[in-house]
Design an enzyme around this catalytic site. Structure first.
Site, PDB file in Angstrom:
ATOM      1  N   TYR A 286       0.838  -1.203   0.000  1.00 30.40           N
ATOM      2  CA  TYR A 286       0.000   0.000   0.000  1.00 30.40           C
ATOM      3  C   TYR A 286       0.873   1.254   0.000  1.00 30.40           C
ATOM      4  O   TYR A 286       0.712   2.143  -0.860  1.00 30.40           O
ATOM      5  CB  TYR A 286      -0.927  -0.026   1.222  1.00 30.40           C
ATOM      6  CG  TYR A 286      -1.544   1.307   1.569  1.00 30.40           C
ATOM      7  CD1 TYR A 286      -2.374   1.968   0.686  1.00 30.40           C
ATOM      8  CD2 TYR A 286      -1.286   1.907   2.811  1.00 30.40           C
ATOM      9  CE1 TYR A 286      -2.939   3.195   1.006  1.00 30.40           C
ATOM     10  CE2 TYR A 286      -1.848   3.116   3.152  1.00 30.40           C
ATOM     11  CZ  TYR A 286      -2.670   3.772   2.245  1.00 30.40           C
ATOM     12  OH  TYR A 286      -3.216   4.986   2.568  1.00 30.40           O
TER      13      TYR A 286
ATOM     14  N   HIS B 239     -10.275  -0.607  10.521  1.00 31.22           N
ATOM     15  CA  HIS B 239      -9.574   0.466  11.227  1.00 31.22           C
ATOM     16  C   HIS B 239      -9.856   0.412  12.725  1.00 31.22           C
ATOM     17  O   HIS B 239     -10.977   0.114  13.148  1.00 31.22           O
ATOM     18  CB  HIS B 239      -9.982   1.835  10.674  1.00 31.22           C
ATOM     19  CG  HIS B 239      -9.509   2.059   9.270  1.00 31.22           C
ATOM     20  ND1 HIS B 239     -10.153   1.522   8.186  1.00 31.22           N
ATOM     21  CD2 HIS B 239      -8.438   2.731   8.782  1.00 31.22           C
ATOM     22  CE1 HIS B 239      -9.504   1.865   7.078  1.00 31.22           C
ATOM     23  NE2 HIS B 239      -8.459   2.591   7.413  1.00 31.22           N
TER      24      HIS B 239
HETATM   25  N1  LIG Z   1      -8.201   6.682   6.579  1.00 28.72           N
HETATM   26  C1  LIG Z   1      -6.921   6.941   6.858  1.00 28.72           C
HETATM   27  O1  LIG Z   1      -6.487   6.847   8.016  1.00 28.72           O
HETATM   28  C2  LIG Z   1      -5.983   7.366   5.766  1.00 28.72           C
HETATM   29  C3  LIG Z   1      -4.669   7.730   6.111  1.00 28.72           C
HETATM   30  C4  LIG Z   1      -3.776   8.098   5.114  1.00 28.72           C
HETATM   31  C5  LIG Z   1      -4.191   8.184   3.796  1.00 28.72           C
HETATM   32  N2  LIG Z   1      -5.477   7.838   3.483  1.00 28.72           N
HETATM   33  C6  LIG Z   1      -5.881   7.938   2.077  1.00 28.72           C
HETATM   34  O2  LIG Z   1      -7.067   8.719   2.011  1.00 28.72           O
HETATM   35  C7  LIG Z   1      -7.902   8.260   0.946  1.00 28.72           C
HETATM   36  C8  LIG Z   1      -9.286   7.974   1.468  1.00 28.72           C
HETATM   37  O3  LIG Z   1      -9.220   6.978   2.486  1.00 28.72           O
HETATM   38  P1  LIG Z   1     -10.534   6.496   3.235  1.00 28.72           P
HETATM   39  O4  LIG Z   1     -10.112   6.042   4.569  1.00 28.72           O
HETATM   40  O5  LIG Z   1     -11.582   7.526   3.089  1.00 28.72           O
HETATM   41  O6  LIG Z   1     -10.914   5.205   2.371  1.00 28.72           O
HETATM   42  P2  LIG Z   1     -12.343   4.688   1.889  1.00 28.72           P
HETATM   43  O7  LIG Z   1     -12.130   3.275   1.469  1.00 28.72           O
HETATM   44  O8  LIG Z   1     -13.376   4.990   2.902  1.00 28.72           O
HETATM   45  O9  LIG Z   1     -12.624   5.583   0.608  1.00 28.72           O
HETATM   46  C9  LIG Z   1     -12.064   5.333  -0.664  1.00 28.72           C
HETATM   47  C10 LIG Z   1     -13.148   5.579  -1.715  1.00 28.72           C
HETATM   48  O10 LIG Z   1     -12.584   5.406  -3.017  1.00 28.72           O
HETATM   49  C11 LIG Z   1     -13.494   4.622  -3.805  1.00 28.72           C
HETATM   50  N3  LIG Z   1     -12.671   3.983  -4.838  1.00 28.72           N
HETATM   51  C12 LIG Z   1     -11.653   3.103  -4.676  1.00 28.72           C
HETATM   52  N4  LIG Z   1     -11.097   2.811  -5.859  1.00 28.72           N
HETATM   53  C13 LIG Z   1     -11.766   3.523  -6.802  1.00 28.72           C
HETATM   54  C14 LIG Z   1     -11.637   3.659  -8.213  1.00 28.72           C
HETATM   55  N5  LIG Z   1     -10.715   2.997  -8.903  1.00 28.72           N
HETATM   56  N6  LIG Z   1     -12.491   4.485  -8.856  1.00 28.72           N
HETATM   57  C15 LIG Z   1     -13.442   5.162  -8.169  1.00 28.72           C
HETATM   58  N7  LIG Z   1     -13.602   5.087  -6.839  1.00 28.72           N
HETATM   59  C16 LIG Z   1     -12.770   4.281  -6.151  1.00 28.72           C
HETATM   60  C17 LIG Z   1     -14.155   3.682  -2.808  1.00 28.72           C
HETATM   61  O11 LIG Z   1     -15.387   3.149  -3.240  1.00 28.72           O
HETATM   62  C18 LIG Z   1     -14.316   4.591  -1.603  1.00 28.72           C
HETATM   63  O12 LIG Z   1     -15.533   5.301  -1.648  1.00 28.72           O
HETATM   64  C19 LIG Z   1      -7.192   7.048   0.344  1.00 28.72           C
HETATM   65  O13 LIG Z   1      -6.478   7.470  -0.786  1.00 28.72           O
HETATM   66  C20 LIG Z   1      -6.237   6.605   1.452  1.00 28.72           C
HETATM   67  O14 LIG Z   1      -5.108   5.958   0.939  1.00 28.72           O
HETATM   68  C21 LIG Z   1      -6.378   7.446   4.432  1.00 28.72           C
HETATM   69  O1  LIG Z   2      -8.572  -4.561  14.996  1.00 30.17           O
HETATM   70  C1  LIG Z   2      -7.515  -3.928  15.011  1.00 30.17           C
HETATM   71  C2  LIG Z   2      -7.232  -2.924  14.037  1.00 30.17           C
HETATM   72  C3  LIG Z   2      -6.008  -2.281  14.098  1.00 30.17           C
HETATM   73  N1  LIG Z   2      -5.107  -2.580  15.073  1.00 30.17           N
HETATM   74  C4  LIG Z   2      -3.816  -1.856  15.118  1.00 30.17           C
HETATM   75  O2  LIG Z   2      -4.108  -0.482  15.265  1.00 30.17           O
HETATM   76  C5  LIG Z   2      -3.123   0.308  14.566  1.00 30.17           C
HETATM   77  C6  LIG Z   2      -3.861   1.210  13.580  1.00 30.17           C
HETATM   78  O3  LIG Z   2      -4.426   0.358  12.560  1.00 30.17           O
HETATM   79  P1  LIG Z   2      -5.481   0.879  11.462  1.00 30.17           P
HETATM   80  O4  LIG Z   2      -6.554   1.662  12.115  1.00 30.17           O
HETATM   81  O5  LIG Z   2      -5.862  -0.313  10.640  1.00 30.17           O
HETATM   82  O6  LIG Z   2      -4.625   1.918  10.606  1.00 30.17           O
HETATM   83  P2  LIG Z   2      -3.202   1.755   9.902  1.00 30.17           P
HETATM   84  O7  LIG Z   2      -2.934   0.361   9.486  1.00 30.17           O
HETATM   85  O8  LIG Z   2      -2.184   2.434  10.771  1.00 30.17           O
HETATM   86  O9  LIG Z   2      -3.413   2.561   8.548  1.00 30.17           O
HETATM   87  C7  LIG Z   2      -4.186   3.764   8.488  1.00 30.17           C
HETATM   88  O10 LIG Z   2      -3.313   4.840   8.616  1.00 30.17           O
HETATM   89  C8  LIG Z   2      -2.359   4.950   7.571  1.00 30.17           C
HETATM   90  C9  LIG Z   2      -1.496   6.159   7.862  1.00 30.17           C
HETATM   91  O11 LIG Z   2      -0.723   5.965   9.025  1.00 30.17           O
HETATM   92  C10 LIG Z   2      -3.124   5.091   6.266  1.00 30.17           C
HETATM   93  O12 LIG Z   2      -2.257   5.266   5.194  1.00 30.17           O
HETATM   94  C11 LIG Z   2      -4.033   3.904   6.008  1.00 30.17           C
HETATM   95  O13 LIG Z   2      -4.772   4.103   4.823  1.00 30.17           O
HETATM   96  C12 LIG Z   2      -4.961   3.778   7.170  1.00 30.17           C
HETATM   97  O14 LIG Z   2      -5.731   2.588   7.015  1.00 30.17           O
HETATM   98  C13 LIG Z   2      -2.180  -0.703  13.889  1.00 30.17           C
HETATM   99  O15 LIG Z   2      -1.063  -0.885  14.705  1.00 30.17           O
HETATM  100  C14 LIG Z   2      -3.009  -1.996  13.844  1.00 30.17           C
HETATM  101  O16 LIG Z   2      -2.239  -3.184  13.870  1.00 30.17           O
HETATM  102  C15 LIG Z   2      -5.374  -3.545  16.027  1.00 30.17           C
HETATM  103  O17 LIG Z   2      -4.551  -3.835  16.901  1.00 30.17           O
HETATM  104  N2  LIG Z   2      -6.585  -4.184  15.970  1.00 30.17           N
END
Ligand SMILES: NC(=O)c1ccc[n+]([C@@H]2O[C@H](COP(=O)([O-])OP(=O)(O)OC[C@H]3O[C@@H](n4cnc5c(N)ncnc54)[C@H](O)[C@@H]3O)[C@@H](O)[C@H]2O)c1
Ligand SMILES: O=c1ccn([C@@H]2O[C@H](COP(=O)(O)OP(=O)(O)O[C@H]3O[C@H](CO)[C@@H](O)[C@H](O)[C@H]3O)[C@@H](O)[C@H]2O)c(=O)[nH]1
Length: 327
Positions: free
Chosen positions: A139, A185
């Site tokens: 990723y 998450h």
């Molecule tokens: N949630 C986090 O903690 C986190 C942290 C760092 C970066 N990000 C980045 O932020 C962005 C959003 O994350 P999120 O947590 O909202 O994820 P999410 O899965 O809730 O949202 C992603 C959305 O993109 C859509 N999607 C995926 N592939 C697609 C495609 N090819 N065409 C059209 N739509 C598509 C999905 O249906 C979904 O609605 C991502 O790029 C992720 O990598 C998230």
């Molecule tokens: O059931 C669970 C889920 C998660 N974790 C732990 O909690 C931490 C956070 O995990 P998670 O909430 O899945 O987030 P990350 O794997 O840290 O990744 C998130 O945060 C990243 C940035 O740090 C983003 O890029 C990713 O898209 C987003 O999913 C990690 O150590 C996991 O191993 C657990 O122990 N139990």
């Protein structure tokens, strides 16, 4: 501005779409609904269902868009280790098609959702933008590849681009929050356990070199993140690709997150111990000083109990609309 929001039916994209509409922008969402929900798209946004790579040429070609906010992605660390092909195709191939559509239509601005996962296991925290990028999972590698592609497009074709490297996003805003069909998450899982929708929370790894043995992350409120996107759109400069970390600046262990959720909800949260999840770094904490200095960004909801309280209010209000299938 007239904006295309990719992934605007997902968690972060749907909150950002709302914030952009509230700021007076005209928003079109494209989303294939693989992880997103149609009802998360704000009513005031136009919606096109399908893959961003296939649809971007037509959408961007059909109107003079001022910018793209690119959230659409596959974004689960653990899944990316097991199914890397889904990440190289879904993230890199789709984003390259979007970049080509941006180039050929002369769309001037791009704000891209990059991630802390581009850095991998840091030598030191807080992580700054000049820290080495050595992703520990596919990723993070795909997001780093897209960052490199964006740099080339900005240099060669004059695109004004900003990558925002978010740390762990949490919380809710304006009736939008985390409601994925399959949730992985930490915070939403813990709150689902508090609601009784799950029997327990698995703690992945208790043998990290951290104070309590569990992994440490920096949690950023989704509304603070959305405000950074608005600032990035204004700050992007033609021919330049700038990269900014965005976090709250403090690290919380998995155990501390579960304790905070227990305190905020007033409920017991049963835990079980499980092995480390493949691809997970031990500690990720952001320095957001560059964003604070250059963009004038100020995170205002940095206290973990505030972030959890907003997520809890959203989770409880979901009722029948909750998608709470265990991963
Ligand atoms: N949630 C986090 O903690 C986190 C942290 C760092 C970066 N990000 C980045 O932020 C962005 C959003 O994350 P999120 O947590 O909202 O994820 P999410 O899965 O809730 O949202 C992603 C959305 O993109 C859509 N999607 C995926 N592939 C697609 C495609 N090819 N065409 C059209 N739509 C598509 C999905 O249906 C979904 O609605 C991502 O790029 C992720 O990598 C998230
Ligand atoms: O059931 C669970 C889920 C998660 N974790 C732990 O909690 C931490 C956070 O995990 P998670 O909430 O899945 O987030 P990350 O794997 O840290 O990744 C998130 O945060 C990243 C940035 O740090 C983003 O890029 C990713 O898209 C987003 O999913 C990690 O150590 C996991 O191993 C657990 O122990 N139990």
């Amino acid at each position: 501005m007239k904006l295309l929001v990719t992934g605007g039916a997902g968690y972060v994209g749907s909150v950002c779409a709302r914030v952009m509409i509230d700021a007076g922008h005209d928003v079109t969402v494209v989303d294939n609904l693989t992880t997103g929900n149609r009802d998360a798209v704000p009513e005031a946004a136009a919606f096109v269902e399908g893959d961003v790579g296939a649809l971007a040429p037509e959408i961007l070609g059909g109107g003079s868009f001022d910018g793209v906010l690119h959230f659409a992605a596959q974004s689960l660390v653990g899944e990316s280790v097991e199914q890397p092909e889904k990440y190289w195709q879904g993230n890199v191939v789709e984003s390259l098609k979007l970049l080509e559509a941006i180039r050929t239509t002369g769309t001037p601005r791009l704000v891209f959702s990059s991630t802390a996962a581009t850095y991998g296991e840091p030598d030191a925290v807080p992580i700054v933008e000049s820290s080495p990028t050595r992703p520990t999972n596919p990723y993070g590698a795909t997001k780093l590849a897209i960052d490199h592609a964006i740099t080339s497009y900005a240099n060669a074709h004059g695109l004004a681009a900003i990558s925002l490297r978010y740390f762990n996003v949490a919380g809710a805003h304006g009736g939008a929050g985390e409601n994925r069909r399959v949730e992985t998450h930490l915070i939403p899982i813990v709150l689902q356990a508090a609601m009784g929708h799950r029997e327990s929370v698995k703690i992945f790894g208790t043998d990290y070199h951290t104070d309590d043995g569990t992994a440490v992350r920096d949690y950023i409120h989704v509304y603070d993140l959305a405000r950074a996107h608005a600032l990035a759109l204004e700050a992007a400069i033609a021919g330049r690709h700038a990269i900014y970390n965005l976090g709250s600046g403090s690290g919380f262990s998995v155990r501390q997150v579960i304790e905070t959720c227990s305190e905020v909800t007033g409920l017991d949260i049963p835990v079980v111990y499980a092995p480390r999840r493949a691809g997970d770094p031990a500690v990720l904490i952001a320095s957001s000083d560059k964003a604070i200095g250059d963009l004038g960004w100020e995170p205002t909801n940095t206290a973990l109990p505030t972030i959890v309280a907003d997520a809890w209010e959203y989770t409880r209000a979901l009722g029948d609309r909750a998608h709470s299938a265990p991963a």
